[in-house]
Design a protein around this motif. Sequence first.
Motif, PDB file in Angstrom:
ATOM      1  N   GLU A 402       0.837  -1.191   0.000  1.00  0.00           N
ATOM      2  CA  GLU A 402       0.000   0.000   0.000  1.00  0.00           C
ATOM      3  C   GLU A 402       0.872   1.241   0.000  1.00  0.00           C
ATOM      4  OE1 GLU A 402      -3.017   0.107   3.003  1.00  0.00           O
ATOM      5  OE2 GLU A 402      -3.363  -2.053   2.927  1.00  0.00           O
ATOM      6  N   VAL A 403       0.400   2.261  -0.702  1.00  0.00           N
ATOM      7  CA  VAL A 403       1.146   3.522  -0.721  1.00  0.00           C
ATOM      8  C   VAL A 403       0.928   4.249   0.597  1.00  0.00           C
ATOM      9  CG1 VAL A 403       0.920   3.730  -3.209  1.00  0.00           C
ATOM     10  CG2 VAL A 403      -0.784   4.800  -1.739  1.00  0.00           C
ATOM     11  N   TRP A 404       1.832   5.187   0.895  1.00  0.00           N
ATOM     12  CA  TRP A 404       1.671   6.016   2.084  1.00  0.00           C
ATOM     13  C   TRP A 404       1.762   7.482   1.682  1.00  0.00           C
ATOM     14  CZ3 TRP A 404       6.070   2.438   2.735  1.00  0.00           C
ATOM     15  CH2 TRP A 404       7.265   2.938   2.201  1.00  0.00           C
ATOM     16  N   ASN A 405       1.436   8.337   2.615  1.00  0.00           N
ATOM     17  CA  ASN A 405       1.567   9.772   2.399  1.00  0.00           C
ATOM     18  C   ASN A 405       3.053  10.099   2.276  1.00  0.00           C
ATOM     19  OD1 ASN A 405       1.720  12.584   2.677  1.00  0.00           O
ATOM     20  ND2 ASN A 405      -0.089  12.654   3.985  1.00  0.00           N
ATOM     21  N   PRO A 406       3.497  10.654   1.147  1.00  0.00           N
ATOM     22  CA  PRO A 406       4.930  10.897   0.984  1.00  0.00           C
ATOM     23  C   PRO A 406       5.513  11.900   1.974  1.00  0.00           C
ATOM     24  CG  PRO A 406       3.691  11.885  -0.825  1.00  0.00           C
ATOM     25  CD  PRO A 406       2.733  11.041  -0.052  1.00  0.00           C
ATOM     26  N   ARG A 407       4.654  12.566   2.764  1.00  0.00           N
ATOM     27  CA  ARG A 407       5.171  13.496   3.764  1.00  0.00           C
ATOM     28  C   ARG A 407       5.786  12.795   4.967  1.00  0.00           C
ATOM     29  NH1 ARG A 407       1.684  16.409   6.263  1.00  0.00           N
ATOM     30  NH2 ARG A 407      -0.265  15.503   5.540  1.00  0.00           N
ATOM     31  N   VAL A 408       5.694  11.471   5.028  1.00  0.00           N
ATOM     32  CA  VAL A 408       6.272  10.765   6.171  1.00  0.00           C
ATOM     33  C   VAL A 408       7.791  10.952   6.245  1.00  0.00           C
ATOM     34  CG1 VAL A 408       4.448   9.032   6.117  1.00  0.00           C
ATOM     35  CG2 VAL A 408       6.601   8.576   4.953  1.00  0.00           C
ATOM     36  N   ASP A 409       8.411  11.256   5.112  1.00  0.00           N
ATOM     37  CA  ASP A 409       9.864  11.400   5.088  1.00  0.00           C
ATOM     38  C   ASP A 409      10.330  12.855   5.100  1.00  0.00           C
ATOM     39  OD1 ASP A 409      11.284   8.809   4.993  1.00  0.00           O
ATOM     40  OD2 ASP A 409       9.999   8.435   3.278  1.00  0.00           O
ATOM     41  N   ASP A 410       9.426  13.789   5.404  1.00  0.00           N
ATOM     42  CA  ASP A 410       9.781  15.208   5.326  1.00  0.00           C
ATOM     43  C   ASP A 410      10.975  15.589   6.194  1.00  0.00           C
ATOM     44  OD1 ASP A 410       7.830  15.630   3.491  1.00  0.00           O
ATOM     45  OD2 ASP A 410       6.625  17.005   4.691  1.00  0.00           O
TER      46      ASP A 410
END
Length: 659
Positions: A402-410
């Motif tokens: 499943e994809v995640w919100n790419p902001r997790v790596d901000d």
Amino acid sequence: MTTMSLSAYPDPYTRDTVDRLVEAALATDGVNAPREALAAAFAYVAEPIEQLVTFVSGRERIRPDRLRSVDGDGETALELSVRLLGCAGSTWERNERDNSSWNSPADPASGTAQWMLPPAEVWHDSDGRPTAALSVTMTNVDHVGEVISRASELLSAGDGRRRYDLTNDLRVNGQKVPCVMVAQVYRTPEGDFWAWPTVKGNNRTKSRHHILKTDQAALLAAPDVTAALQQWAAERTAELEHADSDEHPARLALQVAAIDAKLIVGCTKPEALLQVAQAGNRRDHVHANLDFTPNDQARAIGRHVLAKYREAGIIDNTMFGVLTGDLPITRLRECLPNAGVCEQRDLRCMLLLAEFFPARGDRRRSLIRKAMAEPEGEALNSQHTVERLRAYSALCSASWPEVWNPRVDDTTVGVTSARDGVILRGMNAVQLLAIADKDDAAFDELIRYRAPQWLTAFKLADADRGSMGAQANRGADDKPGRSTRTRRGISAALTAMNARRMQAVGLLREMAAAMEEDRRPLRVDAFGNVDTAGVAADQAWFDDAFPKVRGRLPRPPHTAPADLPTTRQSQQPLFHAPPPPSDRELADTKKAGVRAMLNQMDVLTKDLTAFIDAAHSHAAAAGMSPTWEANESDRLNVQAGNIIESLRHAVEGTRPFDE
């Protein structure tokens, strides 16, 4: 080509005419699409063949004015402009807009996924030569129809904020902009089925099929396409007899009965056909004029950067395909034959991290700045860093179900580290996990570069919990009802894990094991031991096990070296070895370690108090008085006293007399 108003549907070509046009195309310089693909496309031609061919040296060939060379990510493709029946072409499952809705071959655990897109390979002819066509292997012909149908549904769901009704616009005005199509064969046990998916103009193709009442999959699988098209044209023309006005649906459908299209019939380097065909669609998503999902747009931006690396010869086609999510990780020669799910995912993600944050002296630094449209001459700032991190994170999620919100790596990479380049220790996640409880640098690398994505993938933390609205009124995992979760984002979750090192290492190891066994991770206690009751970890448990603490993660113990070679081969080792740390860097690292250990001791002291109180309570309920036997009580008191004395000497910088 000139567009004329139609009063009836054009008659499809006969088989003989199709064969004549195929022979003319194969005799034309630059055309290297396979015969089967050309025949499948030319069955839909809706203009006289005399307008398409000319005699050269006594042989029919395609007219030069119908051919155009176009550039796509550094390679050249040959486009044929032709007028086709409106039911030509199919919606392409690899549209950038819908990328995150499909499982990727780059996910090591996606072998049984329902919606996994198999790799698109180049098609080889009977002599083994690569051609300008793609090949995809499917389980059966029914699955081909399901994939094409789902591709259309996803386009409808992700249409963005289009300010007009596209389908109605096509009915009224016809199709003004040609679609671009590429040959692709679906290989199934029932046989090979040739299609021409639309690589640019998917929404127009979907709308045309809706207007013309055609079934894409049925046309694709028809045993005799010519006969099917003749029947379709006759039925549509018969409907016109009942059209009593220009606004009648049958009359409006004539606007798209025949459309202009561009077929990719040649490619100078067929091995790169997928990248060449996708280049235009990808550029549309990098600077999107519609509201696409953050994940799809971030992936398109990331692939755009990688395409520039491939064009410059920095990465080869295999590395490009793996990093974009189009090929399995096992295709990489850096991937060990026995690498597990965790190792494969870690290999790909850390390779991506290095691509988006190259070290000083690496020529990728100038390429990525241009690809990301970052101002030349200005230092990398926080906005640029975050944009890179979101493209990196979105591409990494292709290796998960499943994809995640790419902001997790901000907050994964700070601005200073981004400017210098990310330098890793040279060990994969499994190797780091083995020593993380004793090695400060290993623990720091796991928390900083692996934990954000692992926590998110297993739904133990997410990027949206930093705001009041996002974290309120959300039920506990797998349980009905409402609850208010701890208000904190990924950064705060990592700081809490850093304060409880033993438990954090245990959780990281358990998440790695869960990847291999395709299950949810179990809870771990304060000492890093897996819960014997076998209860799965969830967000509510994580909030209790890792309560909020003040502070933030310490800065990385070292930065990138000032000078690196200005050239690199197409394939590099997974990580660059860091330079030997200086005494000052070692001192800073140890001081940070002291602070972290004291934070852990503070947490463990509170845990110890809670355990002692619980022991007294349960002992009293059981009629045990005193709680501990005399010899055990004395031993515990002596052990606690020794620990306190050792801490006093450590703080004062002295040593006990017996040392």
